[in-house]
Motif scaffolding. Structure first.
Motif, PDB file in Angstrom:
ATOM      1  N   HIS A 190       0.926  -1.116  -0.047  1.00  0.00           N
ATOM      2  CA  HIS A 190       0.035   0.108   0.334  1.00  0.00           C
ATOM      3  C   HIS A 190       1.026   1.435   0.301  1.00  0.00           C
ATOM      4  O   HIS A 190       2.016   1.363   0.458  1.00  0.00           O
ATOM      5  N   TYR A 191       0.221   2.185  -0.827  1.00  0.00           N
ATOM      6  CA  TYR A 191       1.244   3.740  -0.609  1.00  0.00           C
ATOM      7  C   TYR A 191       0.024   4.253   0.546  1.00  0.00           C
ATOM      8  O   TYR A 191      -0.437   5.116   1.230  1.00  0.00           O
ATOM      9  N   LEU A 192      -1.582   4.230  -0.281  1.00  0.00           N
ATOM     10  CA  LEU A 192      -2.737   4.528   1.224  1.00  0.00           C
ATOM     11  C   LEU A 192      -3.404   3.423   1.143  1.00  0.00           C
ATOM     12  O   LEU A 192      -3.752   3.068   0.199  1.00  0.00           O
ATOM     13  N   ARG A 193      -3.359   3.086   2.395  1.00  0.00           N
ATOM     14  CA  ARG A 193      -3.753   1.631   3.183  1.00  0.00           C
ATOM     15  C   ARG A 193      -5.288   1.771   3.446  1.00  0.00           C
ATOM     16  O   ARG A 193      -6.153   1.682   3.297  1.00  0.00           O
ATOM     17  N   SER A 194      -5.750   3.442   4.292  1.00  0.00           N
ATOM     18  CA  SER A 194      -7.381   3.742   4.382  1.00  0.00           C
ATOM     19  C   SER A 194      -7.253   5.542   4.448  1.00  0.00           C
ATOM     20  O   SER A 194      -6.809   6.350   4.800  1.00  0.00           O
ATOM     21  N   ILE A 195      -8.526   5.766   4.579  1.00  0.00           N
ATOM     22  CA  ILE A 195      -9.592   6.857   5.044  1.00  0.00           C
ATOM     23  C   ILE A 195      -9.971   6.881   6.531  1.00  0.00           C
ATOM     24  O   ILE A 195     -10.480   5.839   6.489  1.00  0.00           O
ATOM     25  N   LYS A 196     -10.035   8.245   6.913  1.00  0.00           N
ATOM     26  CA  LYS A 196     -11.136   8.466   7.945  1.00  0.00           C
ATOM     27  C   LYS A 196     -11.551   9.549   8.222  1.00  0.00           C
ATOM     28  O   LYS A 196     -10.683  10.876   8.189  1.00  0.00           O
ATOM     29  N   LEU A 197     -12.484   9.666   8.195  1.00  0.00           N
ATOM     30  CA  LEU A 197     -13.145  10.334   8.742  1.00  0.00           C
ATOM     31  C   LEU A 197     -13.611  11.299   9.905  1.00  0.00           C
ATOM     32  O   LEU A 197     -13.608  10.459  10.716  1.00  0.00           O
ATOM     33  N   LEU A 198     -12.783  12.077   9.739  1.00  0.00           N
ATOM     34  CA  LEU A 198     -12.551  13.155  11.457  1.00  0.00           C
ATOM     35  C   LEU A 198     -13.897  14.070  11.668  1.00  0.00           C
ATOM     36  O   LEU A 198     -14.152  14.683  11.476  1.00  0.00           O
ATOM     37  N   LYS A 237       5.870   2.687   2.175  1.00  0.00           N
ATOM     38  CA  LYS A 237       6.948   2.574   0.941  1.00  0.00           C
ATOM     39  C   LYS A 237       6.115   3.868   0.293  1.00  0.00           C
ATOM     40  O   LYS A 237       4.153   4.564   1.193  1.00  0.00           O
ATOM     41  N   ARG A 238       6.810   5.106   0.224  1.00  0.00           N
ATOM     42  CA  ARG A 238       6.662   6.462  -0.391  1.00  0.00           C
ATOM     43  C   ARG A 238       6.595   6.228  -1.349  1.00  0.00           C
ATOM     44  O   ARG A 238       7.577   5.740  -2.440  1.00  0.00           O
ATOM     45  N   PRO A 239       5.511   6.504  -2.672  1.00  0.00           N
ATOM     46  CA  PRO A 239       5.624   6.144  -4.244  1.00  0.00           C
ATOM     47  C   PRO A 239       6.569   7.284  -4.727  1.00  0.00           C
ATOM     48  O   PRO A 239       6.542   8.428  -4.065  1.00  0.00           O
ATOM     49  N   ARG A 240       6.938   7.181  -5.525  1.00  0.00           N
ATOM     50  CA  ARG A 240       7.672   7.724  -6.704  1.00  0.00           C
ATOM     51  C   ARG A 240       7.410   8.559  -7.552  1.00  0.00           C
ATOM     52  O   ARG A 240       7.217   9.763  -7.771  1.00  0.00           O
ATOM     53  N   ASP A 241       6.084   8.389  -7.694  1.00  0.00           N
ATOM     54  CA  ASP A 241       5.375   8.889  -8.973  1.00  0.00           C
ATOM     55  C   ASP A 241       3.890   8.833  -8.330  1.00  0.00           C
ATOM     56  O   ASP A 241       3.760   8.580  -7.541  1.00  0.00           O
ATOM     57  N   GLY A 242       3.214  10.109  -9.125  1.00  0.00           N
ATOM     58  CA  GLY A 242       1.812   9.863  -8.688  1.00  0.00           C
ATOM     59  C   GLY A 242       1.029  10.999  -9.983  1.00  0.00           C
ATOM     60  O   GLY A 242       1.670  12.039 -10.617  1.00  0.00           O
ATOM     61  N   GLY A 270       4.108   4.124  -8.305  1.00  0.00           N
ATOM     62  CA  GLY A 270       2.940   5.104  -8.247  1.00  0.00           C
ATOM     63  C   GLY A 270       1.320   5.406  -7.523  1.00  0.00           C
ATOM     64  O   GLY A 270       1.632   4.354  -7.832  1.00  0.00           O
ATOM     65  N   LEU A 271       1.119   6.199  -6.936  1.00  0.00           N
ATOM     66  CA  LEU A 271      -0.486   6.352  -6.731  1.00  0.00           C
ATOM     67  C   LEU A 271      -0.853   6.973  -7.584  1.00  0.00           C
ATOM     68  O   LEU A 271      -0.544   8.318  -7.912  1.00  0.00           O
ATOM     69  N   TYR A 272      -2.063   6.534  -8.468  1.00  0.00           N
ATOM     70  CA  TYR A 272      -3.062   7.119  -9.364  1.00  0.00           C
ATOM     71  C   TYR A 272      -3.957   7.135  -8.966  1.00  0.00           C
ATOM     72  O   TYR A 272      -4.814   5.743  -9.267  1.00  0.00           O
ATOM     73  N   ARG A 330       2.506  -3.971 -12.133  1.00  0.00           N
ATOM     74  CA  ARG A 330       3.501  -5.172 -11.912  1.00  0.00           C
ATOM     75  C   ARG A 330       4.913  -4.121 -11.243  1.00  0.00           C
ATOM     76  O   ARG A 330       5.705  -4.908 -11.278  1.00  0.00           O
ATOM     77  N   GLN A 331       4.355  -2.758 -11.736  1.00  0.00           N
ATOM     78  CA  GLN A 331       5.809  -1.719 -11.450  1.00  0.00           C
ATOM     79  C   GLN A 331       5.846  -1.004 -10.620  1.00  0.00           C
ATOM     80  O   GLN A 331       5.827  -0.043 -10.067  1.00  0.00           O
ATOM     81  N   HIS A 332       5.008  -1.837  -9.050  1.00  0.00           N
ATOM     82  CA  HIS A 332       4.499  -1.617  -7.652  1.00  0.00           C
ATOM     83  C   HIS A 332       3.542   0.165  -8.007  1.00  0.00           C
ATOM     84  O   HIS A 332       4.089   0.535  -7.314  1.00  0.00           O
ATOM     85  N   CYS A 333       2.340  -0.365  -8.440  1.00  0.00           N
ATOM     86  CA  CYS A 333       1.507   1.311  -8.810  1.00  0.00           C
ATOM     87  C   CYS A 333       0.537   0.875  -7.989  1.00  0.00           C
ATOM     88  O   CYS A 333      -0.158  -0.389  -7.739  1.00  0.00           O
ATOM     89  N   GLN A 334      -0.256   1.898  -7.365  1.00  0.00           N
ATOM     90  CA  GLN A 334      -1.433   1.347  -6.976  1.00  0.00           C
ATOM     91  C   GLN A 334      -2.517   1.997  -7.690  1.00  0.00           C
ATOM     92  O   GLN A 334      -1.970   3.374  -7.870  1.00  0.00           O
ATOM     93  N   PHE A 335      -4.201   2.265  -7.953  1.00  0.00           N
ATOM     94  CA  PHE A 335      -4.866   2.492  -8.408  1.00  0.00           C
ATOM     95  C   PHE A 335      -5.791   2.738  -7.143  1.00  0.00           C
ATOM     96  O   PHE A 335      -6.362   1.809  -6.647  1.00  0.00           O
ATOM     97  N   ILE A 336      -6.477   3.647  -7.250  1.00  0.00           N
ATOM     98  CA  ILE A 336      -8.042   4.200  -6.862  1.00  0.00           C
ATOM     99  C   ILE A 336      -8.396   4.515  -8.052  1.00  0.00           C
ATOM    100  O   ILE A 336      -8.098   5.997  -8.345  1.00  0.00           O
ATOM    101  N   ILE A 337     -10.415   4.133  -8.502  1.00  0.00           N
ATOM    102  CA  ILE A 337     -10.983   4.274  -9.727  1.00  0.00           C
ATOM    103  C   ILE A 337     -12.540   4.799  -9.992  1.00  0.00           C
ATOM    104  O   ILE A 337     -12.723   3.740  -8.663  1.00  0.00           O
ATOM    105  N   ALA A 338     -12.550   5.451  -9.835  1.00  0.00           N
ATOM    106  CA  ALA A 338     -13.657   5.887  -9.726  1.00  0.00           C
ATOM    107  C   ALA A 338     -14.879   5.856 -11.031  1.00  0.00           C
ATOM    108  O   ALA A 338     -13.920   6.151 -12.240  1.00  0.00           O
TER     109      ALA A 338
END
Length: 243
Positions: free
Chosen positions: A8-16, A100-105, A155-157, A183-191
């Motif tokens: 994960h680069y972004l595991r989750s979000i929490k509403l405050l 881990k921190r992404p190098r791209d986004g 990257g995180l996209y 396969r190049q270690h990217c994470q996607f969040i897609i609506a």
């Protein structure tokens, strides 16, 4: 499908929730936000689906802005505003990041892509997007050129309704490109509303309803069910729809 190593680069979000004065006004009045506590993401690909107006884009925009992306799209280096219309939701969520921190986004959204293309042209950085002016291409060509050329490894996209500009064939090509990037270690969040794009395997599909956000299987999504029903029974359905 083979196992892929990607954290994960972004595991989750929490509403405050304690910081929100009232849930009677937009965007907090949206059922998806009013009922939100925590939302976890797949380490590789997460799809967010739901009917128009349920808050998919509002939620995705808040995640992107909280991460540091420009509300109208681009990398974290973009800082322009054609029209300030994003909500304040990003100020009321906490991002739970991975080790881990992404190098791209990149934040790619269909509705403001023209504004992004204009900014790219004004900055003279078009070579990174395929070497041809995005404004000299069709909307779909420019959108796809950005996706193919600007997205790199680690990257995180975050993508908001990418199918709006793409033909069915390009949507299938997009699935292949997503897999290359995973396969190049990217994470996607897609609506998305696309029954093609959400067919990508080994992903989480989060479906927004009036009451909640639930993980669903591909074959149980409305996108799949309705599209399959129409294709298989078009001649029976059309007279009913057109009467």
């Amino acid at each position: 499908m083979e196992a892929l190593e990607c954290g994960h680069y972004l595991r989750s979000i929490k509403l405050l929730r304690g910081e929100i004065a009232s849930f009677d006004h937009y965007p907090f009045s949206l059922p998806v936000i009013r009922n939100l506590d925590c939302l976890a993401f797949h380490p590789r690909v997460t799809f967010i689906i739901g009917e128009n107006g349920t808050g998919k884009s509002t939620l995705l925009e808040a995640i992107a802005v909280a991460w540091g992306f420009n509300p109208e799209g681009g990398t974290r280096n973009f800082n322009f505003a054609t029209r300030s219309s994003h909500s304040q939701l990003h100020q009321h969520i906490r991002l739970i990041r991975g080790a881990k921190r992404p190098r791209d986004g990149f934040f790619l959204r269909a509705e403001s892509f023209y504004n992004l293309a204009t900014q790219i042209e004004e900055l003279g950085v078009g070579d990174s997007y395929g070497g041809r002016s995005l404004h000299e291409q069709s909307h779909g060509e420019a959108f796809f050129a950005t996706f193919m050329n600007k997205f790199r490894g680690s990257g995180l996209y975050i993508l908001d309704e990418p199918e709006a500009a793409l033909s069915p064939m390009r949507q299938m090509a997009m699935i292949a490109r997503i897999h290359d990037l995973v396969r190049q270690h990217c994470q996607f969040i897609i609506a998305t509303h696309s029954p093609i794009i959400i067919g990508y395997p080994d992903a989480a599909i989060l479906q927004i309803t009036e009451d909640s956000i639930d993980t669903v299987e591909y074959e149980n999504t409305e996108h799949y069910i309705v599209t399959k029903e129409f294709i298989n029974n078009r001649k029976k359905l059309l007279p009913i729809l057109l009467e």
